[in-house]
Design an enzyme around this catalytic site. Structure first.
Site, mmCIF file in Angstrom:
data_model
loop_
_atom_site.group_PDB
_atom_site.id
_atom_site.type_symbol
_atom_site.label_atom_id
_atom_site.label_comp_id
_atom_site.label_asym_id
_atom_site.label_seq_id
_atom_site.Cartn_x
_atom_site.Cartn_y
_atom_site.Cartn_z
ATOM 1 N N LEU A 182 22.032 -86.408 46.309
ATOM 2 C CA LEU A 182 22.062 -87.560 47.220
ATOM 3 C C LEU A 182 20.726 -88.289 47.241
ATOM 4 O O LEU A 182 20.661 -89.485 47.513
ATOM 5 C CB LEU A 182 22.398 -87.098 48.634
ATOM 6 C CG LEU A 182 23.817 -86.553 48.843
ATOM 7 C CD1 LEU A 182 23.969 -86.032 50.265
ATOM 8 C CD2 LEU A 182 24.861 -87.619 48.558
ATOM 9 N N LYS B 90 41.524 -76.938 42.292
ATOM 10 C CA LYS B 90 41.672 -78.396 42.370
ATOM 11 C C LYS B 90 42.107 -78.904 41.009
ATOM 12 O O LYS B 90 41.362 -78.768 40.036
ATOM 13 C CB LYS B 90 40.345 -79.042 42.778
ATOM 14 C CG LYS B 90 40.370 -80.558 42.705
ATOM 15 C CD LYS B 90 39.086 -81.177 43.215
ATOM 16 C CE LYS B 90 39.111 -82.689 43.004
ATOM 17 N NZ LYS B 90 37.879 -83.322 43.501
ATOM 18 N N THR C 278 23.610 -78.316 47.811
ATOM 19 C CA THR C 278 24.243 -77.980 46.531
ATOM 20 C C THR C 278 23.339 -78.392 45.370
ATOM 21 O O THR C 278 23.168 -77.649 44.400
ATOM 22 C CB THR C 278 25.605 -78.700 46.409
ATOM 23 O OG1 THR C 278 26.329 -78.464 47.613
ATOM 24 C CG2 THR C 278 26.405 -78.210 45.238
ATOM 25 N N GLY D 190 17.618 -77.662 49.947
ATOM 26 C CA GLY D 190 18.475 -76.501 49.713
ATOM 27 C C GLY D 190 19.942 -76.804 49.954
ATOM 28 O O GLY D 190 20.678 -76.009 50.535
HETATM 29 C C1 LIG Z 1 31.164 -88.650 53.195
HETATM 30 C C2 LIG Z 1 30.776 -87.903 51.961
HETATM 31 C C3 LIG Z 1 31.738 -87.250 51.221
HETATM 32 C C4 LIG Z 1 31.386 -86.595 50.051
HETATM 33 N N1 LIG Z 1 32.348 -86.006 49.275
HETATM 34 C C5 LIG Z 1 32.003 -85.468 48.087
HETATM 35 C C6 LIG Z 1 32.960 -84.850 47.243
HETATM 36 O O1 LIG Z 1 34.132 -84.725 47.567
HETATM 37 N N2 LIG Z 1 32.536 -84.370 46.051
HETATM 38 C C7 LIG Z 1 31.247 -84.438 45.662
HETATM 39 O O2 LIG Z 1 30.931 -84.064 44.543
HETATM 40 N N3 LIG Z 1 30.315 -84.931 46.478
HETATM 41 C C8 LIG Z 1 30.650 -85.450 47.662
HETATM 42 N N4 LIG Z 1 29.681 -85.951 48.469
HETATM 43 C C9 LIG Z 1 28.279 -85.800 48.065
HETATM 44 C C10 LIG Z 1 27.820 -84.368 48.358
HETATM 45 O O3 LIG Z 1 27.786 -84.180 49.747
HETATM 46 C C11 LIG Z 1 26.455 -84.112 47.768
HETATM 47 O O4 LIG Z 1 26.406 -84.517 46.424
HETATM 48 C C12 LIG Z 1 26.145 -82.635 47.781
HETATM 49 O O5 LIG Z 1 26.422 -82.075 49.012
HETATM 50 C C13 LIG Z 1 24.700 -82.393 47.445
HETATM 51 O O6 LIG Z 1 23.883 -82.817 48.498
HETATM 52 P P1 LIG Z 1 22.330 -82.671 48.344
HETATM 53 O O7 LIG Z 1 22.012 -81.279 47.969
HETATM 54 O O8 LIG Z 1 21.829 -83.751 47.480
HETATM 55 O O9 LIG Z 1 21.818 -82.992 49.841
HETATM 56 P P2 LIG Z 1 21.897 -82.087 51.170
HETATM 57 O O10 LIG Z 1 23.024 -81.143 51.126
HETATM 58 O O11 LIG Z 1 21.839 -83.013 52.322
HETATM 59 O O12 LIG Z 1 20.546 -81.249 51.105
HETATM 60 C C14 LIG Z 1 19.307 -81.832 51.397
HETATM 61 C C15 LIG Z 1 18.302 -80.721 51.621
HETATM 62 O O13 LIG Z 1 17.009 -81.280 51.752
HETATM 63 C C16 LIG Z 1 16.358 -80.646 52.836
HETATM 64 N N5 LIG Z 1 15.297 -81.529 53.315
HETATM 65 C C17 LIG Z 1 15.342 -82.859 53.560
HETATM 66 N N6 LIG Z 1 14.133 -83.301 53.941
HETATM 67 C C18 LIG Z 1 13.310 -82.231 53.933
HETATM 68 C C19 LIG Z 1 11.940 -82.045 54.226
HETATM 69 N N7 LIG Z 1 11.146 -83.045 54.605
HETATM 70 N N8 LIG Z 1 11.418 -80.814 54.114
HETATM 71 C C20 LIG Z 1 12.179 -79.763 53.736
HETATM 72 N N9 LIG Z 1 13.471 -79.881 53.444
HETATM 73 C C21 LIG Z 1 14.044 -81.110 53.539
HETATM 74 C C22 LIG Z 1 17.465 -80.364 53.817
HETATM 75 O O14 LIG Z 1 17.103 -79.388 54.741
HETATM 76 C C23 LIG Z 1 18.548 -79.901 52.857
HETATM 77 O O15 LIG Z 1 18.359 -78.530 52.565
HETATM 78 C C24 LIG Z 1 30.025 -86.564 49.649
HETATM 79 C C25 LIG Z 1 29.048 -87.170 50.439
HETATM 80 C C26 LIG Z 1 29.413 -87.857 51.577
HETATM 81 C C27 LIG Z 1 28.333 -88.515 52.389
#
Ligand SMILES: Cc1cc2nc3c(=O)[nH]c(=O)nc-3n(C[C@H](O)[C@H](O)[C@H](O)COP(=O)(O)OP(=O)(O)OC[C@H]3O[C@@H](n4cnc5c(N)ncnc54)[C@H](O)[C@@H]3O)c2cc1C
Length: 504
Positions: free
Chosen positions: A335, A80, A17, A15
């Site tokens: 990610l 932005k 982005t 959950g």
């Molecule tokens: C240092 C840094 C800077 C960044 N800057 C940028 C930027 O400027 N612009 C940009 O586009 N992107 C940037 N990113 C990338 C950005 O953070 C991600 O693309 C974005 O937040 C999406 O993350 P996500 O949803 O993939 O993962 P997350 O936000 O980490 O979500 C993962 C989800 O999975 C759930 N989960 C994991 N394991 C389990 C499980 N076993 N059971 C149930 N739930 C689980 C967690 O609870 C969470 O809800 C950056 C990343 C980093 C590390």
């Protein structure tokens, strides 16, 4: 072959982005009798960084009918208009260049495959933003309200994306998804059950076994299914991109207004991002752990800012992506599917492009997807990442050589495709042809050649002589257009400005 026609349940694991965007997209795609469920754990939480978008974020809001005003109000978002690179060439106080999201109208004027307006500026040794209406608002740190008015009245050639609070954005997208009928389950997924072909049949949550027809693995850095269960092959970019660590933190605004660009400040072993939101700046130092320790990095941040910070958890990563993100009825997104350092904020942009193409394949196949389509999707996804890798590698093709980090980063391996186009730019200016191949099998690519030029030109990677020759070879009518463009510049650059040489 995959058949969605009898599907009953589509699950998004995660959950953040990525997860909530995927749920909104799938809810829009499928009929109401197919359940779309997000399973995420409030105990695990989200990564909590990633606060800057690219232009396809604005396109995604349009596609998914997400009201931008509401998004801005609920996520502390600001406009932005691009990036400001500070200290990447000489490291001195006045060393800065802008990568603006220039587009539309005269910015995209193309003839014989190249962009005569920008070529003329390179020939005149002028910064590319000189040509762009709205640049003065960036340079003079105009208030957000003024930027909003400029956009509304069409007084800028800069396209808009957004800076936003990552936690508030996940919540905002969740609210939208729930309003539209997505089911939410707060739980930890322990494992996935697979059949003999490697397709997911159920998710195991404690005692519960939840049957699934498709899973999007958006589990962030946990990489729960595609990474840790299927053990998919990882393609590392670490020989080209040295950054592998980041210390995020929040800081107060350094200027009167939230600036209209993300700042990227060169540091001793990497760079610091500063993303201005309504009430705070999201910041972080991303660095190469081979050149600096976590403690040294923290000390350098505090020395640069002149005050103590409260750092968030240090993040470690291997830049790269899975070679194949879509396996049978499982696909990794966000990610969970790959990540390279945050330069140019590519992660959410790439995620949205992946999602858009996933929808396109499902829609075009009317719910029937061939193995061939999945293979082509995976190829295109990897190629898009390679384009991002090459674009980022170009940023380090900069003149700084004043410490071991800046020497090593400049000497790090150049991908063959980048080396090749760089050579071409000694003979002619960049064009879409140079980067078209990063977007294959129906994908659009995250960056336009204008984005590449806004970085390549200030780094001196495009030959001025080549630009001069190219402009001089234009037909007379086009040359007159170039002359007119140069004549308009004093109103943007000040009355004392004169062209360097006349166009023959
Ligand atoms: C240092 C840094 C800077 C960044 N800057 C940028 C930027 O400027 N612009 C940009 O586009 N992107 C940037 N990113 C990338 C950005 O953070 C991600 O693309 C974005 O937040 C999406 O993350 P996500 O949803 O993939 O993962 P997350 O936000 O980490 O979500 C993962 C989800 O999975 C759930 N989960 C994991 N394991 C389990 C499980 N076993 N059971 C149930 N739930 C689980 C967690 O609870 C969470 O809800 C950056 C990343 C980093 C590390």
């Amino acid at each position: 072959m995959l058949n969605f026609r009898n599907a009953k349940r589509f699950v998004v694991l995660g959950g953040g982005t990525a997860g909530w965007f995927a749920a909104i997209a799938m809810r829009r795609l499928f009929s109401p009798n197919i359940e779309v469920r997000v399973i995420e754990s409030s105990k695990i939480g989200i990564v909590g960084v990633g606060e800057g978008g690219l232009l396809n974020l604005a396109h995604a809001f349009e596609r998914y009918q997400i009201p931008v005003d509401r998004f801005m109000a609920e996520t502390d978002a600001t406009y932005k208009w691009g990036f400001c690179y500070e200290g990447w060439r000489t490291g001195k106080e006045d060393d800065r260049y802008f990568h603006l999201f220039a587009g539309g109208g005269k910015a995209e004027w193309t003839e014989y495959g190249f962009l005569p307006g920008f070529s003329a500026l390179i020939a005149q040794q002028l910064p590319l933003p000189s040509y762009i209406r709205g640049f003065q608002a960036v340079a003079h740190n105009a208030p957000q309200q003024e930027a909003k008015q400029m956009v509304a009245e069409g007084r800028t050639d800069i396209q808009t994306s957004y800076h936003f609070d990552s936690y508030k954005t996940a919540n905002f997208l969740k609210t939208i998804a729930l309003e539209r009928g997505v089911i939410h389950q707060d739980a930890i997924v322990d494992r996935v059950e697979l059949d003999e072909a490697g397709n997911a049949t159920a998710l195991i949550i404690g005692e519960e076994s939840l049957p699934v027809d498709f899973v999007i693995d958006a589990s962030g850095f946990a990489r729960k299914i595609v990474g840790n269960t299927l053990n998919a092959e990882w393609v590392s970019f670490k020989e080209h991109l040295l950054m592998d660590s980041a210390i995020p933190f929040y800081m107060p605004h350094p200027f009167e207004n939230p600036i209209l660009v993300t700042r990227a400040l060169a540091m001793n072993a990497g760079w610091m991002w500063q993303i201005p939101l309504v009430g705070r700046v999201g910041a972080g130092y991303v660095y190469s752990s081979k050149h600096i320790s976590d403690e040294q990095a923290l000390a350098e941040i505090e020395q640069k800012l002149g005050y103590k910070i409260e750092p968030h958890k240090t993040l470690k990563f291997d830049p790269g992506c899975f070679k194949e993100v879509w396996h049978g009825n499982i696909m990794a997104l966000g990610l969970s599917s790959g990540f390279v350092e945050p330069l140019e904020a590519t992660s959410i942009g790439q995620m949205l492009e992946q999602l858009r193409n996933f929808e396109r394949v499902l829609r075009a196949g009317q719910g029937i997807v061939s193995e061939k389509s999945i293979k082509e999707f995976n190829q295109a996804n990897l190629r898009s990442w390679e384009g991002i890798r090459d674009f980022l590698r170009m940023h380090y093709d900069c003149p700084r050589r004043d410490n071991p980090f800046w020497c090593d980063v400049a000497a790090s391996a150049m991908p063959d495709d980048y080396r090749e186009i760089k050579q071409c730019w000694q003979e002619r200016t960049p064009r879409m042809l140079d980067i078209e191949n990063y977007a294959i099998n129906g994908w659009s690519g995250v960056f336009h050649v204008i984005n590449w030029m806004f970085v390549a030109a200030p780094l001196g990677l495009i030959s001025e002589q080549a630009a001069q020759k190219e402009v001089a070879a234009l037909p007379q009518a086009s040359k007159e257009k170039v002359v007119q463009l140069l004549q308009e510049l004093p109103s943007l650059l000040g009355p004392d400005w004169r062209p360097r040489s006349s166009l023959k």
